[in-house]
Design a protein around this motif. Structure first.
Motif, PDB file in Angstrom:
ATOM      1  N   GLN A 106     -17.375  25.780 -35.877  1.00 26.61           N
ATOM      2  CA  GLN A 106     -16.825  24.429 -35.961  1.00 26.61           C
ATOM      3  C   GLN A 106     -15.655  24.378 -36.943  1.00 26.61           C
ATOM      4  OE1 GLN A 106     -20.565  22.574 -36.954  1.00 26.61           O
ATOM      5  NE2 GLN A 106     -20.820  21.735 -34.898  1.00 26.61           N
ATOM      6  N   ILE A 144     -19.580  25.548 -28.538  1.00 32.64           N
ATOM      7  CA  ILE A 144     -19.782  24.238 -29.155  1.00 32.64           C
ATOM      8  C   ILE A 144     -19.955  23.156 -28.099  1.00 32.64           C
ATOM      9  CG2 ILE A 144     -18.721  22.479 -30.613  1.00 32.64           C
ATOM     10  CD1 ILE A 144     -19.790  24.932 -32.125  1.00 32.64           C
ATOM     11  N   THR A 145     -19.154  23.238 -27.017  1.00 35.00           N
ATOM     12  CA  THR A 145     -19.286  22.268 -25.925  1.00 35.00           C
ATOM     13  C   THR A 145     -20.675  22.337 -25.308  1.00 35.00           C
ATOM     14  OG1 THR A 145     -16.922  22.364 -25.408  1.00 35.00           O
ATOM     15  CG2 THR A 145     -18.391  21.553 -23.667  1.00 35.00           C
ATOM     16  N   GLN A 146     -21.169  23.548 -25.080  1.00 39.75           N
ATOM     17  CA  GLN A 146     -22.499  23.707 -24.496  1.00 39.75           C
ATOM     18  C   GLN A 146     -23.584  23.183 -25.430  1.00 39.75           C
ATOM     19  OE1 GLN A 146     -22.523  27.914 -23.581  1.00 39.75           O
ATOM     20  NE2 GLN A 146     -21.976  27.541 -21.451  1.00 39.75           N
ATOM     21  N   MET A 147     -23.437  23.426 -26.717  1.00 37.15           N
ATOM     22  CA  MET A 147     -24.412  22.917 -27.680  1.00 37.15           C
ATOM     23  C   MET A 147     -24.421  21.390 -27.682  1.00 37.15           C
ATOM     24  SD  MET A 147     -26.167  25.281 -29.127  1.00 37.15           S
ATOM     25  CE  MET A 147     -26.826  24.321 -30.489  1.00 37.15           C
ATOM     26  N   ASN A 148     -23.231  20.784 -27.670  1.00 38.77           N
ATOM     27  CA  ASN A 148     -23.148  19.324 -27.635  1.00 38.77           C
ATOM     28  C   ASN A 148     -23.749  18.762 -26.354  1.00 38.77           C
ATOM     29  OD1 ASN A 148     -21.849  19.281 -30.121  1.00 38.77           O
ATOM     30  ND2 ASN A 148     -19.797  19.256 -29.229  1.00 38.77           N
ATOM     31  N   ASP A 149     -23.452  19.438 -25.244  1.00 35.64           N
ATOM     32  CA  ASP A 149     -24.008  18.994 -23.961  1.00 35.64           C
ATOM     33  C   ASP A 149     -25.534  19.089 -23.967  1.00 35.64           C
ATOM     34  OD1 ASP A 149     -21.488  18.517 -23.049  1.00 35.64           O
ATOM     35  OD2 ASP A 149     -21.327  20.355 -21.865  1.00 35.64           O
ATOM     36  N   GLU A 188     -27.546  18.969 -26.571  1.00 36.87           N
ATOM     37  CA  GLU A 188     -28.097  17.922 -27.422  1.00 36.87           C
ATOM     38  C   GLU A 188     -28.116  16.579 -26.696  1.00 36.87           C
ATOM     39  OE1 GLU A 188     -26.789  19.704 -31.797  1.00 36.87           O
ATOM     40  OE2 GLU A 188     -25.938  17.827 -31.064  1.00 36.87           O
ATOM     41  N   LYS A 189     -27.024  16.277 -25.968  1.00 32.57           N
ATOM     42  CA  LYS A 189     -26.974  15.034 -25.211  1.00 32.57           C
ATOM     43  C   LYS A 189     -28.039  15.012 -24.119  1.00 32.57           C
ATOM     44  CE  LYS A 189     -22.001  14.312 -25.867  1.00 32.57           C
ATOM     45  NZ  LYS A 189     -20.667  14.334 -25.207  1.00 32.57           N
TER      46      LYS A 189
END
Length: 298
Positions: A7, A72-77, A79-80
């Motif tokens: 990040q 990071i995008t996959q982690m955020n997705d 979590e959502k």
């Protein structure tokens, strides 16, 4: 190496400045610089050119940045998705499907429901390329079954199968006694064709062009069902995928094979390369691929 380092690295590149990045991250600039330096030491390579006026990535840094963004995008997705699951309950499977897939997709749905009985399935028909891409990129659908081949940085296509295209003639048509037809046979006949933006239209137009013939287009439609009813009413002829029609279920038209080897189309499963997909969605994709590879077991 941890997610915080990723990040921090992404923020530095996006801001193109250590000071601004540190302010955005609410840490000191020295701490940020040390974190990036430790990341490079861990990887044993330089990610940033430090002697240039502004921050620029090395070749290795460009590769690392793109991969870090995906992670990071996959982690955020994820979590959502977990938050959505906590708040809304069972998962949904949302897909877009071409008309001809109806002949086999019910078997797939049975398998998906047997594996996860609470899953809610939404099926739509997004037939044009632009609609399909927008839906995938905006996460409106998980994947699509389509004859559009899409290969971009964001989207990928998995080949499923090939299907022939056939001619539909109305009853009592002068060509109804022919065993098969050629593009030349269709030259002056009133033609019903898909609108701009549809892959089937592109394939048909190319076949006419290769034969140095201009189709006599009288109607432009979106769905094969509309084309079928126009042919049934003797308003013209059309070309549709063979999987859409069969003689017993379509008695009011004549179905004729085309001799042109050009008139086939491929069907693909298209999905977003970087989107996080829950296990049930991955299993659905694997089930569809296994079905068309002949390895399907129910």
């Amino acid at each position: 190496m941890d997610l915080t380092q990723l990040q921090y690295f992404i923020k530095v590149i996006e801001e193109k400045n250590f000071t601004r990045a540190a302010e955005q991250l609410h840490i000191s600039q020295p701490s940020l610089s040390i974190s990036i330096k430790k990341l490079e030491e861990h990887l044993q390579m330089s990610l940033i050119h430090r002697r240039k006026p502004s921050i620029q990535l090395t070749r290795e840094g460009e590769i690392f940045y793109n991969q870090a963004k995906k992670i990071i995008t996959q982690m955020n997705d994820m979590e959502k998705e977990m938050e959505r699951l906590r708040l809304e309950g069972p998962l949904e499977l949302s897909i877009s499907m071409i008309e001809t897939a109806k002949n086999w997709f019910s078997e797939i749905i049975k398998k998906i429901k047997s594996d996860s009985s609470t899953i809610h399935i939404q099926i739509s028909e997004l037939l044009s390329l632009s609609e399909l891409q927008n839906a995938l990129l905006n996460y409106e659908i998980h994947f699509a079954i389509t004859n559009h081949f899409i290969d971009t940085q964001e989207l990928e296509s998995i080949f499923l199968y090939e299907e022939n295209l056939v001619v539909l003639l109305p009853k009592n048509h002068p060509l109804q006694s022919e065993a098969s037809l050629t593009i030349e046979n269709l030259q002056h006949l009133p033609f019903i064709l898909c609108k701009e933006g549809y892959q089937t239209r592109i394939d048909i137009i190319k076949a006419f062009q290769d034969a140095s013939i201009h189709p006599n287009i009288q109607f432009e439609i979106e769905r094969f069902e509309t084309a079928y009813h126009l042919v049934e009413s003797s308003l013209g002829i059309t070309i549709v995928p063979e999987n859409y029609v069969n003689a017993p279920n379509h008695p009011n038209v004549h179905i004729k094979k085309l001799e042109s080897p050009m008139l086939k189309r491929n069907v693909y499963l298209v999905k977003n390369r970087s989107r996080y997909l829950p296990p049930v969605i991955h299993r659905s994709i694997e089930t569809i691929c296994a079905f068309h590879e002949g390895d399907f077991k129910f």
